[in-house]
Scaffold this motif. Structure first.
Motif, PDB file in Angstrom:
ATOM      1  N   TYR A 173       0.846  -1.195   0.000  1.00 18.62           N
ATOM      2  CA  TYR A 173       0.000   0.000   0.000  1.00 18.62           C
ATOM      3  C   TYR A 173       0.882   1.247   0.000  1.00 18.62           C
ATOM      4  CZ  TYR A 173      -3.712  -3.147   1.718  1.00 18.62           C
ATOM      5  OH  TYR A 173      -4.607  -4.159   1.875  1.00 18.62           O
ATOM      6  N   ASP A 174       1.940   1.186   0.811  1.00 20.71           N
ATOM      7  CA  ASP A 174       2.828   2.337   0.963  1.00 20.71           C
ATOM      8  C   ASP A 174       3.516   2.654  -0.363  1.00 20.71           C
ATOM      9  OD1 ASP A 174       4.421   4.323   2.074  1.00 20.71           O
ATOM     10  OD2 ASP A 174       4.739   3.198   3.913  1.00 20.71           O
ATOM     11  N   ALA A 175       4.071   1.607  -0.974  1.00 16.61           N
ATOM     12  CA  ALA A 175       4.863   1.815  -2.191  1.00 16.61           C
ATOM     13  C   ALA A 175       3.988   2.181  -3.389  1.00 16.61           C
ATOM     14  CB  ALA A 175       5.673   0.563  -2.494  1.00 16.61           C
ATOM     15  N   SER A 176       2.856   1.504  -3.541  1.00 14.58           N
ATOM     16  CA  SER A 176       2.084   1.693  -4.768  1.00 14.58           C
ATOM     17  C   SER A 176       1.062   2.820  -4.649  1.00 14.58           C
ATOM     18  CB  SER A 176       1.366   0.391  -5.150  1.00 14.58           C
ATOM     19  OG  SER A 176       0.382   0.090  -4.180  1.00 14.58           O
ATOM     20  N   CYS A 177       0.544   3.061  -3.458  1.00 12.50           N
ATOM     21  CA  CYS A 177      -0.537   4.046  -3.327  1.00 12.50           C
ATOM     22  C   CYS A 177      -0.180   5.169  -2.370  1.00 12.50           C
ATOM     23  CB  CYS A 177      -1.818   3.361  -2.853  1.00 12.50           C
ATOM     24  SG  CYS A 177      -2.270   1.911  -3.807  1.00 12.50           S
ATOM     25  N   GLU A 178       1.023   5.155  -1.844  1.00  8.58           N
ATOM     26  CA  GLU A 178       1.436   6.173  -0.878  1.00  8.58           C
ATOM     27  C   GLU A 178       0.479   6.257   0.299  1.00  8.58           C
ATOM     28  OE1 GLU A 178       2.460   9.970  -2.350  1.00  8.58           O
ATOM     29  OE2 GLU A 178       4.457   9.262  -2.922  1.00  8.58           O
ATOM     30  N   GLN A 179      -0.014   5.125   0.724  1.00  4.74           N
ATOM     31  CA  GLN A 179      -0.915   5.077   1.869  1.00  4.74           C
ATOM     32  C   GLN A 179      -0.196   4.360   3.009  1.00  4.74           C
ATOM     33  OE1 GLN A 179      -3.867   6.633   1.799  1.00  4.74           O
ATOM     34  NE2 GLN A 179      -3.454   7.229  -0.334  1.00  4.74           N
ATOM     35  N   THR A 180       0.055   5.094   4.084  1.00  6.20           N
ATOM     36  CA  THR A 180       0.767   4.500   5.219  1.00  6.20           C
ATOM     37  C   THR A 180      -0.198   4.163   6.341  1.00  6.20           C
ATOM     38  OG1 THR A 180       2.656   5.895   4.695  1.00  6.20           O
ATOM     39  CG2 THR A 180       2.650   4.810   6.842  1.00  6.20           C
ATOM     40  N   VAL A 181      -0.202   2.924   6.733  1.00  2.79           N
ATOM     41  CA  VAL A 181      -1.025   2.515   7.865  1.00  2.79           C
ATOM     42  C   VAL A 181      -0.295   2.896   9.145  1.00  2.79           C
ATOM     43  CG1 VAL A 181      -1.986   0.572   9.120  1.00  2.79           C
ATOM     44  CG2 VAL A 181      -2.124   0.643   6.638  1.00  2.79           C
ATOM     45  N   ALA A 182      -0.932   3.741   9.949  1.00  2.00           N
ATOM     46  CA  ALA A 182      -0.286   4.233  11.159  1.00  2.00           C
ATOM     47  C   ALA A 182      -0.813   3.552  12.408  1.00  2.00           C
ATOM     48  CB  ALA A 182      -0.476   5.735  11.277  1.00  2.00           C
ATOM     49  N   ARG A 183      -2.073   3.195  12.383  1.00  2.00           N
ATOM     50  CA  ARG A 183      -2.639   2.506  13.537  1.00  2.00           C
ATOM     51  C   ARG A 183      -3.872   1.742  13.088  1.00  2.00           C
ATOM     52  NH1 ARG A 183      -5.362   7.738  14.217  1.00  2.00           N
ATOM     53  NH2 ARG A 183      -7.459   7.154  14.845  1.00  2.00           N
ATOM     54  N   TYR A 219      -2.080   8.299   9.370  1.00  2.00           N
ATOM     55  CA  TYR A 219      -1.780   9.250  10.433  1.00  2.00           C
ATOM     56  C   TYR A 219      -2.882  10.288  10.597  1.00  2.00           C
ATOM     57  CZ  TYR A 219       2.997   7.517  10.890  1.00  2.00           C
ATOM     58  OH  TYR A 219       4.091   6.730  11.133  1.00  2.00           O
ATOM     59  N   ALA A 220      -3.544  10.613   9.498  1.00  2.00           N
ATOM     60  CA  ALA A 220      -4.583  11.629   9.567  1.00  2.00           C
ATOM     61  C   ALA A 220      -5.873  11.079  10.165  1.00  2.00           C
ATOM     62  CB  ALA A 220      -4.850  12.197   8.172  1.00  2.00           C
ATOM     63  N   GLY A 221      -5.942   9.765  10.339  1.00  2.51           N
ATOM     64  CA  GLY A 221      -7.140   9.159  10.900  1.00  2.51           C
ATOM     65  C   GLY A 221      -8.100   8.630   9.852  1.00  2.51           C
ATOM     66  N   ASP A 222      -7.776   8.798   8.579  1.00  4.38           N
ATOM     67  CA  ASP A 222      -8.636   8.265   7.527  1.00  4.38           C
ATOM     68  C   ASP A 222      -8.547   6.741   7.496  1.00  4.38           C
ATOM     69  OD1 ASP A 222      -9.211  10.824   6.873  1.00  4.38           O
ATOM     70  OD2 ASP A 222      -7.995  10.902   5.051  1.00  4.38           O
ATOM     71  N   ALA A 223      -9.683   6.090   7.357  1.00  4.84           N
ATOM     72  CA  ALA A 223      -9.702   4.635   7.304  1.00  4.84           C
ATOM     73  C   ALA A 223      -9.181   4.163   5.958  1.00  4.84           C
ATOM     74  CB  ALA A 223     -11.115   4.115   7.536  1.00  4.84           C
ATOM     75  N   LEU A 224      -8.243   3.242   5.970  1.00  6.41           N
ATOM     76  CA  LEU A 224      -7.621   2.782   4.727  1.00  6.41           C
ATOM     77  C   LEU A 224      -8.084   1.388   4.328  1.00  6.41           C
ATOM     78  CD1 LEU A 224      -3.894   3.877   5.129  1.00  6.41           C
ATOM     79  CD2 LEU A 224      -5.794   5.095   4.059  1.00  6.41           C
ATOM     80  N   GLU A 225      -8.209   0.521   5.298  1.00 12.15           N
ATOM     81  CA  GLU A 225      -8.483  -0.875   4.963  1.00 12.15           C
ATOM     82  C   GLU A 225      -9.399  -1.502   5.993  1.00 12.15           C
ATOM     83  OE1 GLU A 225      -6.000  -3.983   6.394  1.00 12.15           O
ATOM     84  OE2 GLU A 225      -5.560  -4.703   4.371  1.00 12.15           O
TER      85      GLU A 225
END
Lengths: 243, 243
Positions: A173-183, A219-225
């Motif tokens: 997710y991080d590499a392809s979509c620039e989405q980092t799971v923070a928590r 990190y912003a609190g947006d739900a990713l998965e």
DNA sequence: GGTGTATAGTTCTATATAGAAGTATAAAAC
DNA sequence: GTTTTATACTTCTATATAGAACTATACACC
């Protein structure tokens, strides 16, 4: 020297912590990066070193930063994949940690179930990426996973060949979509295996399964998965300390 | 002014924290007590106020102390009984928290199972108090509990009339045996209800049950109580946040 | 009796400063 | 080339101090 923004009725160290947190949220400081030293930060924001330390300590407490004596202060690299090990006792012959293999059963674009859409914070009826995976150790299935990813945020993920998708999704997710799971928030219960799950996991129908629901956020609190994982309860033990 | 004991290679605030912790462990400061102010402590131990604050902060972090702005610093009163609510969603009509009633099914003195003796840290073959309870809400059973208490530590507990034993045991341990539960380790899994449990909990045989094992310890780390609780998984949901 | 006021005691915030302890790198010595 | 030494930079520990913010109590006042 930047000024401290925010409500000036709040303590300085809190406003400083907010300012630093913002840099992590907007990705100007990325996981693994070393951030400026406490003295530099203190000078830049015009506060005493002790105040800077207090702000940094607060962010360490939140799990955003990591400090290493003599080396520096780093943005913590969240790593959840080991969090499974807090739950399931997969252990090799030597008791070493191992990451279960992954077999992708299905990946498609579909309308999300309304409960999933609600939890992901997208409007009812939105489309998303659905993915079913089976996790195995030595060829034996131990976990069945259903995953939903919101669109268009994860559009690039569809371009990836399933064969290239390893067991660990978050780095992808991080590499392809620039989405980092923070928590992530997890919620756990148990249920009896229905016919489909029994077949998948190769257990008898009615066998107790542990069900783990996970909602991963950035990190912003947006739900990713959104993820639901099920495995035989027998292999499951969750430990915690309360006080 | 007391001197700071312990290995003087350790930081002062740590040795001070150790000294203060010792007062809680030996019960010279009891749960709910207010302890001296940070300035008094600093003077008594001959350290700077900031150092005293650091020691106190460490103990707050451990969950031993609680500080209240303007009021003072208090020994934290551990309260676990609400910890059940993190697990089971018992809620009344209004969604308020309620403590399930308790029906004691059996209380006797027996030789402990070896696994229980091991966990309680007493020698194999020791006798202990065995107690079976059923927890109910509105007369409906929701949790079956097996409890083991080591002897002779809990000898006075045998003198208490079971009819006088309410749902909350830890206050009773405290009052009758001077045993304070300070923390506990819990471990959680699921299994299918056997015939006995099915009858007790009024569910069908094979229904998935959540199994919670709890080992309760005092401030010194001595194991006080072994407890295994089982309830229908359907009513169970455990939530946690990971990062 | 009830209300405001002064006061003392508490934790919390913030500053300034000095040196210890750990880490990384470059220069010097062998 | 390898090892040691020096150096600079980092976090950590510790001190000293001042005032803000909050709480509880006693006292004066109406």
């Amino acid at each position: 020297m930047s000024a401290l923004a925010g409500d000036n009725r709040l303590p300085r160290y809190q406003r400083l912590a907010d300012a630093l947190r913002a840099r992590i949220v907007d990705r100007s400081w990325k996981p693994g990066d070393r951030i400026p030293s406490e003295n530099v930060i203190a000078e830049q924001f015009g506060v005493a070193p002790g105040t800077a330390r207090q702000a940094l300590a607060a962010l360490v407490d939140e799990g955003l930063l990591e400090r290493q004596h003599g080396r520096g202060t780093f943005v913590r690299r969240p790593s959840f994949d080991q969090s499974l090990f807090r739950f399931f006792r997969f252990s090799g012959a030597a008791g070493e940690r191992l990451i279960p293999e992954s077999r992708i059963l299905r990946r498609s674009v579909d309308v999300m179930p309304s409960e999933v859409a609600r939890q992901l914070g997208v409007s009812e009826g939105s489309e998303g990426i659905a993915m079913d995976r089976l996790r195995l150790i030595d060829g034996a299935p131990i976990l069945a996973e259903q995953i939903w990813l919101p669109l268009p945020r994860f559009q690039p993920f569809l371009a990836i060949d399933p064969a290239d998708i390893g067991p660990l999704l978050y780095p992808i997710y991080d590499a392809s979509c620039e989405q980092t799971v923070a928590r992530a928030e997890e919620s756990l219960t148990a249920e009896a295996a229905d016919a489909t799950l029994a077949r998948l996991l190769r257990v008898a129908r009615g066998t107790p399964l542990i069900v783990i629901d996970r909602l991963a956020r950035d990190y912003a609190g947006d739900a990713l998965e959104w993820r639901r994982s099920r495995g035989p309860a027998e292999r499951f033990r969750y430990r915690t300390e309360i006080r």
